[in-house]
Design a protein around this motif. Structure first.
Motif, PDB file in Angstrom:
ATOM      1  N   LEU A   1       0.852  -1.193   0.000  1.00  0.00           N
ATOM      2  CA  LEU A   1       0.000   0.000   0.000  1.00  0.00           C
ATOM      3  C   LEU A   1       0.885   1.238   0.000  1.00  0.00           C
ATOM      4  N   ILE A   2       1.627   1.417  -1.076  1.00  0.00           N
ATOM      5  CA  ILE A   2       2.551   2.549  -1.232  1.00  0.00           C
ATOM      6  C   ILE A   2       2.388   3.114  -2.640  1.00  0.00           C
ATOM      7  N   LYS A   3       2.846   4.322  -2.833  1.00  0.00           N
ATOM      8  CA  LYS A   3       2.741   4.964  -4.146  1.00  0.00           C
ATOM      9  C   LYS A   3       3.796   4.412  -5.093  1.00  0.00           C
ATOM     10  N   GLY A   4       3.363   4.130  -6.314  1.00  0.00           N
ATOM     11  CA  GLY A   4       4.274   3.655  -7.350  1.00  0.00           C
ATOM     12  C   GLY A   4       3.600   3.761  -8.700  1.00  0.00           C
ATOM     13  N   TYR A   5       4.381   3.802  -9.757  1.00  0.00           N
ATOM     14  CA  TYR A   5       3.803   3.926 -11.090  1.00  0.00           C
ATOM     15  C   TYR A   5       3.136   2.624 -11.515  1.00  0.00           C
TER      16      TYR A   5
ATOM     17  N   SER B   1      -0.276  -4.370 -12.553  1.00  0.00           N
ATOM     18  CA  SER B   1       0.535  -3.771 -13.629  1.00  0.00           C
ATOM     19  C   SER B   1       1.510  -2.742 -13.070  1.00  0.00           C
ATOM     20  N   ILE B   2       2.563  -3.206 -12.404  1.00  0.00           N
ATOM     21  CA  ILE B   2       3.588  -2.302 -11.865  1.00  0.00           C
ATOM     22  C   ILE B   2       4.473  -1.831 -13.018  1.00  0.00           C
ATOM     23  N   PHE B   3       4.671  -0.522 -13.109  1.00  0.00           N
ATOM     24  CA  PHE B   3       5.457   0.062 -14.201  1.00  0.00           C
ATOM     25  C   PHE B   3       6.819   0.469 -13.638  1.00  0.00           C
ATOM     26  N   HIS B   4       7.853  -0.335 -13.918  1.00  0.00           N
ATOM     27  CA  HIS B   4       9.170  -0.140 -13.297  1.00  0.00           C
ATOM     28  C   HIS B   4      10.248  -0.693 -14.233  1.00  0.00           C
TER      29      HIS B   4
ATOM     30  N   LEU C   1      11.132  -6.162   1.502  1.00  0.00           N
ATOM     31  CA  LEU C   1      11.362  -4.718   1.695  1.00  0.00           C
ATOM     32  C   LEU C   1      12.041  -4.118   0.476  1.00  0.00           C
ATOM     33  N   HIS C   2      12.952  -4.865  -0.126  1.00  0.00           N
ATOM     34  CA  HIS C   2      13.664  -4.385  -1.326  1.00  0.00           C
ATOM     35  C   HIS C   2      12.671  -4.119  -2.458  1.00  0.00           C
ATOM     36  N   ILE C   3      11.719  -5.017  -2.642  1.00  0.00           N
ATOM     37  CA  ILE C   3      10.726  -4.834  -3.708  1.00  0.00           C
ATOM     38  C   ILE C   3       9.876  -3.598  -3.417  1.00  0.00           C
ATOM     39  N   ALA C   4       9.575  -3.354  -2.148  1.00  0.00           N
ATOM     40  CA  ALA C   4       8.843  -2.140  -1.791  1.00  0.00           C
ATOM     41  C   ALA C   4       9.615  -0.891  -2.202  1.00  0.00           C
ATOM     42  N   GLU C   5      10.921  -0.903  -1.951  1.00  0.00           N
ATOM     43  CA  GLU C   5      11.758   0.239  -2.347  1.00  0.00           C
ATOM     44  C   GLU C   5      11.774   0.396  -3.869  1.00  0.00           C
ATOM     45  N   MET C   6      11.707  -0.710  -4.585  1.00  0.00           N
ATOM     46  CA  MET C   6      11.637  -0.643  -6.043  1.00  0.00           C
ATOM     47  C   MET C   6      10.342   0.015  -6.494  1.00  0.00           C
ATOM     48  N   ILE C   7       9.235  -0.444  -5.915  1.00  0.00           N
ATOM     49  CA  ILE C   7       7.930   0.054  -6.348  1.00  0.00           C
ATOM     50  C   ILE C   7       7.816   1.565  -6.150  1.00  0.00           C
ATOM     51  N   CYS C   8       8.269   2.076  -5.003  1.00  0.00           N
ATOM     52  CA  CYS C   8       8.099   3.509  -4.750  1.00  0.00           C
ATOM     53  C   CYS C   8       9.173   4.371  -5.412  1.00  0.00           C
ATOM     54  N   GLY C   9      10.109   3.728  -6.155  1.00  0.00           N
ATOM     55  CA  GLY C   9      11.064   4.499  -6.953  1.00  0.00           C
ATOM     56  C   GLY C   9      12.342   4.852  -6.247  1.00  0.00           C
ATOM     57  N   ASN C  10      12.627   4.182  -5.134  1.00  0.00           N
ATOM     58  CA  ASN C  10      13.914   4.402  -4.468  1.00  0.00           C
ATOM     59  C   ASN C  10      15.032   3.623  -5.127  1.00  0.00           C
ATOM     60  N   ILE C  11      14.698   2.481  -5.733  1.00  0.00           N
ATOM     61  CA  ILE C  11      15.692   1.606  -6.362  1.00  0.00           C
ATOM     62  C   ILE C  11      15.238   1.311  -7.784  1.00  0.00           C
ATOM     63  N   TYR C  12      16.118   1.550  -8.761  1.00  0.00           N
ATOM     64  CA  TYR C  12      15.832   1.219 -10.164  1.00  0.00           C
ATOM     65  C   TYR C  12      17.140   1.227 -10.945  1.00  0.00           C
TER      66      TYR C  12
ATOM     67  N   ASP D   1      20.613  -1.256 -17.684  1.00  0.00           N
ATOM     68  CA  ASP D   1      20.278  -2.528 -18.334  1.00  0.00           C
ATOM     69  C   ASP D   1      18.904  -2.969 -17.851  1.00  0.00           C
ATOM     70  N   PRO D   2      17.844  -2.262 -18.249  1.00  0.00           N
ATOM     71  CA  PRO D   2      16.516  -2.511 -17.682  1.00  0.00           C
ATOM     72  C   PRO D   2      15.824  -3.733 -18.280  1.00  0.00           C
ATOM     73  N   PHE D   3      14.868  -4.273 -17.518  1.00  0.00           N
ATOM     74  CA  PHE D   3      13.943  -5.281 -18.037  1.00  0.00           C
ATOM     75  C   PHE D   3      12.924  -4.613 -18.965  1.00  0.00           C
ATOM     76  N   ASN D   4      12.490  -3.421 -18.567  1.00  0.00           N
ATOM     77  CA  ASN D   4      11.425  -2.700 -19.257  1.00  0.00           C
ATOM     78  C   ASN D   4      11.988  -1.368 -19.735  1.00  0.00           C
ATOM     79  N   GLN D   5      12.367  -1.311 -21.018  1.00  0.00           N
ATOM     80  CA  GLN D   5      13.017  -0.110 -21.549  1.00  0.00           C
ATOM     81  C   GLN D   5      12.082   1.093 -21.527  1.00  0.00           C
ATOM     82  N   GLU D   6      10.799   0.865 -21.813  1.00  0.00           N
ATOM     83  CA  GLU D   6       9.840   1.961 -21.810  1.00  0.00           C
ATOM     84  C   GLU D   6       9.739   2.579 -20.413  1.00  0.00           C
ATOM     85  N   ALA D   7       9.729   1.723 -19.388  1.00  0.00           N
ATOM     86  CA  ALA D   7       9.686   2.228 -18.014  1.00  0.00           C
ATOM     87  C   ALA D   7      10.968   2.967 -17.663  1.00  0.00           C
TER      88      ALA D   7
END
Length: 796
Positions: free
Chosen positions: A43-47, A83-86, A111-122, A126-132
């Motif tokens: 329950l956190i903000k993320g794209y 549909s997490i956009f990351h 916890l690491h995935i939570a940090e990813m979702i809210c945009g602290n870690i990305y 070499d992304p999985f999702n180039q558009e993101a």
């Protein structure tokens, strides 16, 4: 070694304890007992990305974490359920491999995935999702969108800085503090003397500090002082040479230069005073030689012929002037008679003054030479001695003092200590040795004295260590005789101590230490003539080595270092071939079980790697090898991995599905619907063959595949109808438009319009060419799904 069930149960408890602190993260659902699958809600903000492609901020996200067989040595599989956009998340997976390699903790991963979702870690490189990744790069100033909030915890612990703790306890090195306190005031004074250009005083102060006392920047200070003193000595010689040549002004300037380099140079003030007096005397004599002009008296004028030879008149003028000139009331003639005597007296005084100064300078420099000799600075002592001799060579009157000082200097430079010192040798224990060797011997003597003291106190181990340090020092410094003597002293002590240490380590089950010390005892025994029990030592060495390899292999197993673990255990088994009775039956079983587990997990690791590289066939092959191994090693595993068989079989199924899915996607990209459909049907058959063991995930996949088959079948049927219409368009148009039979028909087009009441309606068109003109023909054609017949459709 903990079982798989214990590991899963322990991690479930850790996850619960951790998430109690984070109200924004919840476990929605788990599967397995203990759980090996988690559904997590954030329950956190993320794209997020909506179905229509809109990218917006979302505040509710879900993922599924599945724990594979071999966990935690193999990382979990993480799949997004919303549909997490990351940049590191695609529709099928979340990239966690790098994180897991560094931190294989399930709670930390959540916890690491939570940090990813809210945009602290990305990761934008070499992304999985180039558009993101492109989106994150454009909106980087808006990140992070949120942060994790943890319950406030008050800490009652006091934190002390290490340095503060030592200060509070008063654990300073007293000896270092005393040395620092004793040296620092002297150094401050030396630096002050250097700043004031009192180099002689600075040199004397530095010489009083023993060489053994550590002095910061000592070499640099010595260099500064020595350079200044050398330069001042040279300038003294230059000033005296200028004085001898009568160049008093230049000599005074040189003396002034000396004051800016070494103001306390011995005899410097005497030289300056002497030069100033010489300068004044020179000016006085210069004034006395001036002859003032005088006018002849009237009687003298009358005695000069009015007429006659001009030369005679000139000579008469000179004679009259010389006779009658007075200086300060004293006739010039008297002054001229007394001048030589006065000059002799003055020059004698100057010479005496210079001699006294040279004697003082020689005495001062000789003392410097003695100081240098005392501090073993033989080159500096030699230079000072020669400087003193050079000063004495200028002495003309005080020959007795000169000779006495020359004898002292001669005694100094001809002494054996001095001559040997110049050759780099110093007297030590009644023999002259190179300075470097003596320093080494002194250091070695201190080391051996320390060892002797420890030995007398009964501290055998510490004494042996101290002797070892001394022997190492002797070896490194090529003191062969001393090395041999020390070796003879410590060999027996080392042997006994090694045995005692080995037995102690053996009792404490410190097998690595025990093996090492038994090995050392065995090696030492070879140097002893009366060593006993070497056979028993060899057996104990083998047992300790095997147990050490077993302990080490457990650590490498925990770190997932499979090949290293296998090599260690195989080495242990080789040792047991020659000494099978060195360990217990239970230890034999443990070794065999750990070796089998390591080989199994190595196979699973290869399978996992092949899967990540999308090498489907290889991955399936390796997983099947793991199944075969579990079957072949049933006795060794003792049923420990029976529950893993189903997981591996499901993994093989999922990889097979992934392989067929990949081939279906590739076929679709080539518009080969027929081939794509065959791969989808193959997936359906794979799932059907899996039987009643289907879980929710498989049922969902099966549902999606059937939907794909249905859609692709319909699409393929539609494509076949359109192809049939295009192939037969001439017949259809000739039948609908009989007049077109004599024309040329081309460019057929077919478009599906709609389907209603069991009929599919198509719109057809073509180009009719006849007698140079072209027209477009159109009609509607319908297919009756009930009877499979085609017919022309007429609008109502």
């Amino acid at each position: 070694m903990a079982s798989d069930t214990d590991q899963l149960a322990g991690d479930f408890e850790k996850v619960q304890n951790t998430l109690e602190l984070y109200p924004s993260i919840n476990v929605i659902q788990v599967e397995g007992q203990p759980p090996d699958s988690y559904e997590i809600e954030y329950l956190i903000k993320g794209y997020v990305r909506d179905v229509d492609g809109t990218i917006r901020e979302g505040s509710q996200h879900r993922i599924r974490i599945s724990l594979p067989f071999g966990y935690p040595h193999f990382p979990p599989t993480v799949k997004p359920l919303t549909s997490i956009f990351h940049p590191d998340i695609d529709p099928d997976a979340v990239r966690i491999a790098d994180f897991w390699q560094q931190n294989s903790s399930l709670p930390e991963l959540i916890l690491h995935i939570a940090e990813m979702i809210c945009g602290n870690i990305y990761n934008l490189e070499d992304p999985f999702n180039q558009e993101a990744a492109d989106w994150y790069a454009e909106h980087i100033n808006e990140l992070p969108l949120d942060s994790l909030h943890i319950a406030d915890i008050e800490s009652t612990e006091d934190h002390f800085d290490d340095d503060d703790t030592f200060d509070l306890l008063g654990l300073e090195d007293e000896e270092s503090a005393e040395e620092s306190e004793s040296v620092e005031p002297q150094l401050d004074l030396i630096r002050l003397r250097i700043e004031q250009k009192e180099m002689v005083a600075a040199d004397q102060l530095l010489a009083k500090i023993p060489e053994s006392t550590p002095v910061p920047d000592r070499d640099e200070i010595e260099h500064i002082i020595a350079a200044a003193l050398r330069e001042s000595d040279k300038l003294i010689i230059t000033a005296e040479r200028l004085e001898d040549k009568g160049k008093i002004d230049e000599a005074l300037k040189t003396v002034e230069r000396i004051t800016t380099i070494a103001a306390d140079t011995p005899g410097l003030e005497d030289i300056r005073l002497r030069l100033q007096q010489a300068q004044i005397m020179a000016e006085t004599f210069s004034d006395a030689t001036l002859i003032p002009e005088t006018s002849p008296t009237s009687s003298q004028s009358e005695s000069i012929p009015a007429t006659g030879d001009k030369k005679q008149a000139k000579q008469a003028d000179i004679k009259l002037g010389m006779t009658d000139i007075n200086i300060a009331g004293i006739p010039l003639k008297s002054i001229l008679i007394a001048a030589p005597v006065l000059i002799v007296v003055v020059m004698g005084g100057i010479t005496y003054f210079k001699d006294s100064n040279s004697i003082k300078q020689a005495e001062s420099v000789l003392q410097q030479a003695r100081n240098h000799l005392q501090n073993k600075k033989f080159k500096d002592a030699e230079e000072s001695a020669h400087t003193a001799l050079a000063s004495l060579n200028k002495v003309r009157i005080l020959r007795s003092k000169k000779k006495g000082l020359q004898n002292e200097i001669s005694t100094l430079i001809n002494s054996t200590d001095f001559k040997k010192g110049l050759q780099g040798q110093v007297k030590y224990n009644d023999q002259y040795l190179p300075t470097k060797v003596i320093k080494k011997l002194q250091q070695l003597e201190k080391l051996t004295n320390d060892a002797d003291k420890l030995l007398k106190e009964g501290k055998i181990s510490k004494a042996i260590a101290a002797y070892g340090t001394a022997r190492k020092f002797a070896r490194q410094n090529e003191l062969q005789a001393q090395e041999q003597s020390i070796s003879q002293t410590i060999n027996n002590l080392r042997f006994e101590d090694a045995l005692a240490s080995a037995r102690k380590a053996e009792s404490a089950k410190e097998w690595g230490n025990a093996a090492e010390t038994y090995q050392r005892a065995l090696e030492i025994s070879k140097t002893l003539s009366d060593a006993e029990g070497t056979g028993e030592i060899s057996k104990k060495l083998a047992a300790a080595t095997v147990r050490h390899e077993l302990d080490q292999s457990k650590e490498t197993f925990t770190d997932a270092q499979w090949q290293q673990t296998i090599e260690m255990l195989e080495n242990a088994k080789k040792l047991l071939v020659a000494n099978p009775d060195t360990i217990s039956v239970e230890e034999h079983r443990e070794l065999d079980r750990l070796l089998a587990d390591s080989r199994l997990f190595q196979i699973l690791s290869l399978a996992r790697l092949a899967y990540e590289n999308r090498e489907w066939d290889r991955a399936i092959k390796e997983y099947k090898r793991s199944l075969d191994m579990i079957k072949d090693e049933q006795d060794t595993f003792a049923g420990a991995h029976d529950g893993a068989v189903a997981k591996i079989e499901k993994t093989i199924l999922m990889i097979s599905i992934s392989r067929e899915q990949a081939m279906a996607t590739a076929a679709e990209q080539k518009n080969d619907l027929k081939t794509a459909l065959s791969h989808y049907k193959a997936i359906e058959e794979l799932i059907a063959a899996f039987g009643i063991r289907k879980d929710n995930a498989l049922l969902e996949i099966e549902k999606n595949i059937r939907s794909q088959i249905k859609a692709k079948t319909a699409q393929l049927a539609m494509d076949n109808k359109i192809s049939w219409l295009k192939e037969n368009f001439e017949k259809i148009f000739n039948k609908a438009y009989p007049s077109s039979r004599s024309s040329k028909l081309s460019h057929p087009k077919v478009t599906f319009i709609k389907q209603e009441r069991g009929k599919q309606l198509f719109k057809m068109s073509c180009v009719e060419r006849n007698r140079g003109s072209s027209i477009r023909l159109e009609l509607k054609y319908q297919y009756n799904q009930a009877n499979g017949r085609w017919s022309i459709y007429y609008d109502q």
